[in-house]
Design an enzyme around this catalytic site. Structure first.
Site, PDB file in Angstrom:
ATOM      1  N   TYR A  44      34.874  36.584  25.078  1.00 40.77           N
ATOM      2  CA  TYR A  44      35.197  35.958  23.781  1.00 40.77           C
ATOM      3  C   TYR A  44      36.527  36.488  23.245  1.00 40.77           C
ATOM      4  O   TYR A  44      37.426  35.723  22.891  1.00 40.77           O
ATOM      5  CB  TYR A  44      34.070  36.239  22.796  1.00 40.77           C
ATOM      6  CG  TYR A  44      34.189  35.518  21.476  1.00 40.77           C
ATOM      7  CD1 TYR A  44      34.188  34.133  21.412  1.00 40.77           C
ATOM      8  CD2 TYR A  44      34.277  36.232  20.279  1.00 40.77           C
ATOM      9  CE1 TYR A  44      34.271  33.467  20.191  1.00 40.77           C
ATOM     10  CE2 TYR A  44      34.355  35.576  19.061  1.00 40.77           C
ATOM     11  CZ  TYR A  44      34.356  34.190  19.015  1.00 40.77           C
ATOM     12  OH  TYR A  44      34.442  33.544  17.806  1.00 40.77           O
ATOM     13  N   PHE A  98      28.501  25.054  13.701  1.00 37.69           N
ATOM     14  CA  PHE A  98      28.248  25.494  12.314  1.00 37.69           C
ATOM     15  C   PHE A  98      29.504  25.371  11.433  1.00 37.69           C
ATOM     16  O   PHE A  98      29.541  24.552  10.499  1.00 37.69           O
ATOM     17  CB  PHE A  98      27.719  26.931  12.384  1.00 37.69           C
ATOM     18  CG  PHE A  98      27.866  27.757  11.146  1.00 37.69           C
ATOM     19  CD1 PHE A  98      27.412  27.297   9.912  1.00 37.69           C
ATOM     20  CD2 PHE A  98      28.455  29.024  11.214  1.00 37.69           C
ATOM     21  CE1 PHE A  98      27.541  28.076   8.769  1.00 37.69           C
ATOM     22  CE2 PHE A  98      28.589  29.804  10.073  1.00 37.69           C
ATOM     23  CZ  PHE A  98      28.144  29.324   8.852  1.00 37.69           C
ATOM     24  N   THR A 122      30.991  34.896   9.182  1.00 38.35           N
ATOM     25  CA  THR A 122      30.738  33.794   8.244  1.00 38.35           C
ATOM     26  C   THR A 122      29.273  33.398   8.355  1.00 38.35           C
ATOM     27  O   THR A 122      28.680  33.511   9.425  1.00 38.35           O
ATOM     28  CB  THR A 122      31.640  32.597   8.612  1.00 38.35           C
ATOM     29  OG1 THR A 122      33.002  33.046   8.578  1.00 38.35           O
ATOM     30  CG2 THR A 122      31.483  31.442   7.646  1.00 38.35           C
TER      31      THR A 122
END
Ligand code: UDP
Length: 314
Positions: free
Chosen positions: A145, A11, A175
């Site tokens: 992560y 993305f 985002t």
């Protein structure tokens, strides 16, 4: 300049490729399609300044030719994706970073890594300033992560300190925008999908937890500016307008005109309670701040998701 962008079919990186190409540079995009989607770069197929190489940056890389700026943006990035691929997530931040830092070093190239607000974990300071060291559970479900990105930051600083590599670290906050995966579980696609299908909007917990949402065009402009700057320490990139998840669900209800009602579901473990970037540093060193409001940014995002749902975008 010749850029190399890892995770190019993802993305955010796909939008970054578009921006770099629009400034007349060359881009080699690399992706292994673990969570990326070829559709995101299909429009670049005939662009003579774009080249795509299908490769996994955690493995020995094919010869990618000379490069002036490496941008390491590959990683599963939504909680759903990194719960599904925890080992790959740890590998891409560690082994992937090492491989791409070596590539930058061998080419005397610049290097930017896309890190994350997750470095702050469930923050005890608010808003989050780059000098805050964070509150991360190192063995929780999100740790694959968080710790991967924290390692990625550490090894980036090590290459800068040891070899003088010209490096940058971007800490990206939430985002959103077109090309997000409809089913990636993050709150923006999830609420939009639910609203557009007139299904219940699932707020986790009591919905008082907050996030601050940045439109993707603002974010990639910040990344691009940072990739050309001499700032070596991390820089927050995000929109500082903070909302609770209930408030966010209400904005989605309003903008889509849905009849969907809000329902409450259990809060996932270690879900950060508040998140909002302090962007004073980005303003000072890059002259950057977001320009697109949530209402403005959600319109094209809604249009994109409608096209996906109706099959207008395959
Ligand atoms: N969230 C929610 N409902 C959903 C998906 C997410 O209330 O269907 C909440 C989630 O618990 C978190 C926030 O929305 O508090 C943002 O979640 P997301 O997965 O988008 O990203 P995060 O910021 O947690 O990485």
């Amino acid at each position: 300049m010749r850029f190399l962008v890892s995770g190019a079919a993802g993305f955010v990186p796909s939008h970054l490729c578009d921006l770099i190409l629009s400034d007349d540079h060359q881009v080699t995009g690399v992706d292994n399609f673990l969570t990326g989607n070829a559709r995101n770069i299909a429009h670049l197929a005939r662009n003579p300044n774009f080249r795509f190489v299908e490769a996994d940056v955690t493995k020995p890389l094919p010869d990618l030719g000379p490069v002036d700026c490496v941008i390491h943006a590959a990683s599963p990035a939504s909680p759903k994706d990194y719960y599904e691929y925890p080992i790959e997530t740890l590998d891409v931040g560690s082994i992937g970073s090492r491989n791409l830092l070596e590539l930058a070093y061998a080419n005397n190239a610049r290097y930017l890594v896309t890190s994350t607000s997750e470095c702050y974990g469930d923050p005890l300071e608010h808003p989050q300033v780059e000098t805050y060291w964070g509150n991360v559970n190192p063995v929780g479900p999100r740790s694959c992560y968080d710790e991967s990105k924290r390692f990625a930051e550490a090894i980036t600083m090590a290459y800068h300190r040891k070899y003088g590599l010209r490096t940058n670290i971007a800490r990206i906050f939430n985002t959103y925008g077109p090309r997000m995966k409809l089913d990636d579980g993050r709150v923006v696609p999830q609420f939009l999908d639910q609203a557009l299908r007139e299904k219940p909007i699932t707020v986790y917990g009591d919905g008082t937890q907050t996030r601050s949402f940045c439109y993707v065009s603002d974010l990639v402009r910040g990344l691009y500016l940072l990739s050309q700057s001499d700032e070596r320490l991390p820089v927050n990139l995000g929109n500082p307008v903070e909302r609770t998840m209930v408030q966010f669900a209400e904005v989605i209800q309003q903008l889509t005109g849905t009849r969907s009602k809000i329902v409450f579901e259990p809060l996932p473990q270690d879900d950060p309670k508040r998140r909002k970037p302090d962007i004073s540093k980005a303003k000072r060193v890059l002259g950057w701040e977001p320009e697109v409001s949530l209402e403005e940014g959600l319109k094209p995002t809604i249009g994109y998701f409608q096209s996906i749902q109706t099959g207008a975008i395959a």
